[in-house]
Motif scaffolding. Structure first.
Motif, PDB file in Angstrom:
ATOM      1  N   TRP A 153       5.569   2.920  -1.542  1.00 27.64           N
ATOM      2  CA  TRP A 153       5.613   1.578  -0.994  1.00 27.64           C
ATOM      3  C   TRP A 153       6.949   1.268  -0.306  1.00 27.64           C
ATOM      4  N   SER A 154       8.031   1.724  -0.900  1.00 31.19           N
ATOM      5  CA  SER A 154       9.349   1.404  -0.346  1.00 31.19           C
ATOM      6  C   SER A 154       9.823   2.442   0.668  1.00 31.19           C
ATOM      7  N   GLY A 170      -4.697   4.105   3.246  1.00 30.00           N
ATOM      8  CA  GLY A 170      -3.900   3.337   2.307  1.00 30.00           C
ATOM      9  C   GLY A 170      -4.616   3.093   0.997  1.00 30.00           C
ATOM     10  N   ARG A 171      -3.838   2.959  -0.066  1.00 27.16           N
ATOM     11  CA  ARG A 171      -4.386   2.627  -1.370  1.00 27.16           C
ATOM     12  C   ARG A 171      -3.366   1.790  -2.122  1.00 27.16           C
ATOM     13  N   GLY A 172      -3.835   1.056  -3.125  1.00 27.10           N
ATOM     14  CA  GLY A 172      -2.936   0.180  -3.850  1.00 27.10           C
ATOM     15  C   GLY A 172      -2.073   0.906  -4.868  1.00 27.10           C
ATOM     16  N   GLY A 173      -2.628   1.962  -5.479  1.00 23.29           N
ATOM     17  CA  GLY A 173      -1.915   2.671  -6.530  1.00 23.29           C
ATOM     18  C   GLY A 173      -1.320   3.979  -6.046  1.00 23.29           C
ATOM     19  N   ALA A 174      -0.551   4.610  -6.921  1.00 24.66           N
ATOM     20  CA  ALA A 174       0.082   5.878  -6.567  1.00 24.66           C
ATOM     21  C   ALA A 174      -0.887   7.052  -6.669  1.00 24.66           C
ATOM     22  N   VAL A 175      -1.998   6.871  -7.385  1.00 19.55           N
ATOM     23  CA  VAL A 175      -2.988   7.934  -7.523  1.00 19.55           C
ATOM     24  C   VAL A 175      -4.375   7.356  -7.262  1.00 19.55           C
ATOM     25  N   GLY A 176      -5.325   8.229  -7.045  1.00 18.57           N
ATOM     26  CA  GLY A 176      -6.690   7.772  -6.830  1.00 18.57           C
ATOM     27  C   GLY A 176      -7.112   7.910  -5.390  1.00 18.57           C
ATOM     28  N   VAL A 177      -8.312   7.437  -5.109  1.00 20.42           N
ATOM     29  CA  VAL A 177      -8.849   7.548  -3.761  1.00 20.42           C
ATOM     30  C   VAL A 177      -8.154   6.558  -2.829  1.00 20.42           C
ATOM     31  N   TYR A 178      -8.288   6.857  -1.537  1.00 18.78           N
ATOM     32  CA  TYR A 178      -7.792   5.960  -0.501  1.00 18.78           C
ATOM     33  C   TYR A 178      -8.982   5.145   0.012  1.00 18.78           C
ATOM     34  N   PRO A 179      -9.027   3.860  -0.274  1.00 14.36           N
ATOM     35  CA  PRO A 179     -10.174   3.057   0.178  1.00 14.36           C
ATOM     36  C   PRO A 179     -10.119   2.674   1.650  1.00 14.36           C
ATOM     37  N   TYR A 238       0.794  -1.211   0.000  1.00 14.51           N
ATOM     38  CA  TYR A 238       0.000   0.000   0.000  1.00 14.51           C
ATOM     39  C   TYR A 238       0.835   1.273   0.000  1.00 14.51           C
ATOM     40  N   PHE A 239       0.383   2.212  -0.806  1.00 14.14           N
ATOM     41  CA  PHE A 239       0.831   3.593  -0.780  1.00 14.14           C
ATOM     42  C   PHE A 239       0.064   4.233   0.382  1.00 14.14           C
ATOM     43  N   ILE A 271       7.120  11.805   7.486  1.00 11.33           N
ATOM     44  CA  ILE A 271       6.445  10.524   7.329  1.00 11.33           C
ATOM     45  C   ILE A 271       7.488   9.460   7.031  1.00 11.33           C
ATOM     46  N   SER A 272       7.300   8.285   7.621  1.00  9.86           N
ATOM     47  CA  SER A 272       8.211   7.169   7.381  1.00  9.86           C
ATOM     48  C   SER A 272       7.433   5.869   7.532  1.00  9.86           C
ATOM     49  N   ARG A 273       8.067   4.777   7.129  1.00  5.87           N
ATOM     50  CA  ARG A 273       7.407   3.480   7.265  1.00  5.87           C
ATOM     51  C   ARG A 273       8.434   2.405   7.572  1.00  5.87           C
ATOM     52  N   ASP A 274       7.971   1.388   8.280  1.00  8.75           N
ATOM     53  CA  ASP A 274       8.762   0.207   8.545  1.00  8.75           C
ATOM     54  C   ASP A 274       7.914  -0.976   8.090  1.00  8.75           C
ATOM     55  N   ASN A 275       8.141  -1.433   6.874  1.00  7.18           N
ATOM     56  CA  ASN A 275       7.312  -2.500   6.325  1.00  7.18           C
ATOM     57  C   ASN A 275       7.475  -3.805   7.100  1.00  7.18           C
ATOM     58  N   ALA A 276       8.642  -4.013   7.688  1.00  8.51           N
ATOM     59  CA  ALA A 276       8.852  -5.222   8.484  1.00  8.51           C
ATOM     60  C   ALA A 276       7.953  -5.229   9.722  1.00  8.51           C
ATOM     61  N   LYS A 277       7.640  -4.030  10.233  1.00  7.27           N
ATOM     62  CA  LYS A 277       6.763  -3.911  11.401  1.00  7.27           C
ATOM     63  C   LYS A 277       5.329  -3.577  10.995  1.00  7.27           C
ATOM     64  N   ASN A 278       5.076  -3.498   9.686  1.00 10.94           N
ATOM     65  CA  ASN A 278       3.730  -3.176   9.197  1.00 10.94           C
ATOM     66  C   ASN A 278       3.197  -1.874   9.797  1.00 10.94           C
ATOM     67  N   THR A 279       4.064  -0.883   9.894  1.00 11.93           N
ATOM     68  CA  THR A 279       3.711   0.368  10.560  1.00 11.93           C
ATOM     69  C   THR A 279       4.200   1.582   9.770  1.00 11.93           C
ATOM     70  N   VAL A 280       3.349   2.605   9.735  1.00  9.42           N
ATOM     71  CA  VAL A 280       3.695   3.903   9.163  1.00  9.42           C
ATOM     72  C   VAL A 280       3.710   4.916  10.306  1.00  9.42           C
ATOM     73  N   TYR A 281       4.619   5.863  10.222  1.00  6.97           N
ATOM     74  CA  TYR A 281       4.780   6.848  11.289  1.00  6.97           C
ATOM     75  C   TYR A 281       4.607   8.268  10.755  1.00  6.97           C
ATOM     76  N   LEU A 282       4.232   9.164  11.654  1.00  8.38           N
ATOM     77  CA  LEU A 282       4.238  10.586  11.352  1.00  8.38           C
ATOM     78  C   LEU A 282       4.891  11.287  12.551  1.00  8.38           C
ATOM     79  N   GLN A 283       6.130  11.714  12.359  1.00  8.99           N
ATOM     80  CA  GLN A 283       6.831  12.469  13.382  1.00  8.99           C
ATOM     81  C   GLN A 283       6.459  13.936  13.215  1.00  8.99           C
ATOM     82  N   MET A 284       5.924  14.520  14.269  1.00  9.33           N
ATOM     83  CA  MET A 284       5.452  15.905  14.214  1.00  9.33           C
ATOM     84  C   MET A 284       6.252  16.738  15.199  1.00  9.33           C
ATOM     85  N   ASP A 285       7.008  17.682  14.682  1.00  3.53           N
ATOM     86  CA  ASP A 285       7.838  18.574  15.496  1.00  3.53           C
ATOM     87  C   ASP A 285       7.359  20.014  15.346  1.00  3.53           C
TER      88      ASP A 285
END
Length: 119
Positions: A53-54, A98-107, A32-33, A70-84
């Motif tokens: 995705w990567s 999340g969405r499957g493609g790079a464009v379009g709606v987020y389902p 997922y994007f 914004i960052s992600r750790d795919n091994a932990k199945n987690t996305v982060y948002l660090q807010m400073d």
């Protein structure tokens, strides 16, 4: 399909920091994007940040550029948002999506986590 659960919200003073997490289950996060959005009281939901995705490509709203990461750790199945350098205007419910493609709606959306920044 993927299920998303946000955590990490809370009350913080202006100038402070928070890190939000978005944990995925049911499917592999790397499929997922991912994006973060927010909705303040009385306002429309708005885009905050997105990551491919990567994790080697990111995009930010002008209002948070240079302050949020914004960052992600795919091994932990987690996305982060660090807010400073948080501002009272950052007060909102924050959602990951999340969405499957790079464009379009987020389902796929999480339930949201409240961030409140006091002045």
């Amino acid at each position: 399909q993927v299920q998303l659960v946000e955590s990490g919200g809370g009350l913080v003073q202006a100038g402070g920091s928070l890190r939000l997490s978005c944990a995925a289950s049911g499917r592999t996060l790397s499929e997922y994007f991912m994006g973060w959005f927010r909705q303040a009281p009385g306002k429309e939901r708005e885009f905050v940040a997105a990551i491919n995705w990567s994790g080697d490509s990111t995009l930010y709203a002008d209002s948070v550029k240079g302050r949020f990461t914004i960052s992600r750790d795919n091994a932990k199945n987690t996305v982060y948002l660090q807010m400073d350098s948080l501002k009272p205007d950052d007060t909102a419910v924050y959602y990951c999506a999340g969405r499957g493609g790079a464009v379009g709606v987020y389902p796929y959306w999480g339930q949201g986590t409240q961030v409140t920044v006091s002045s």
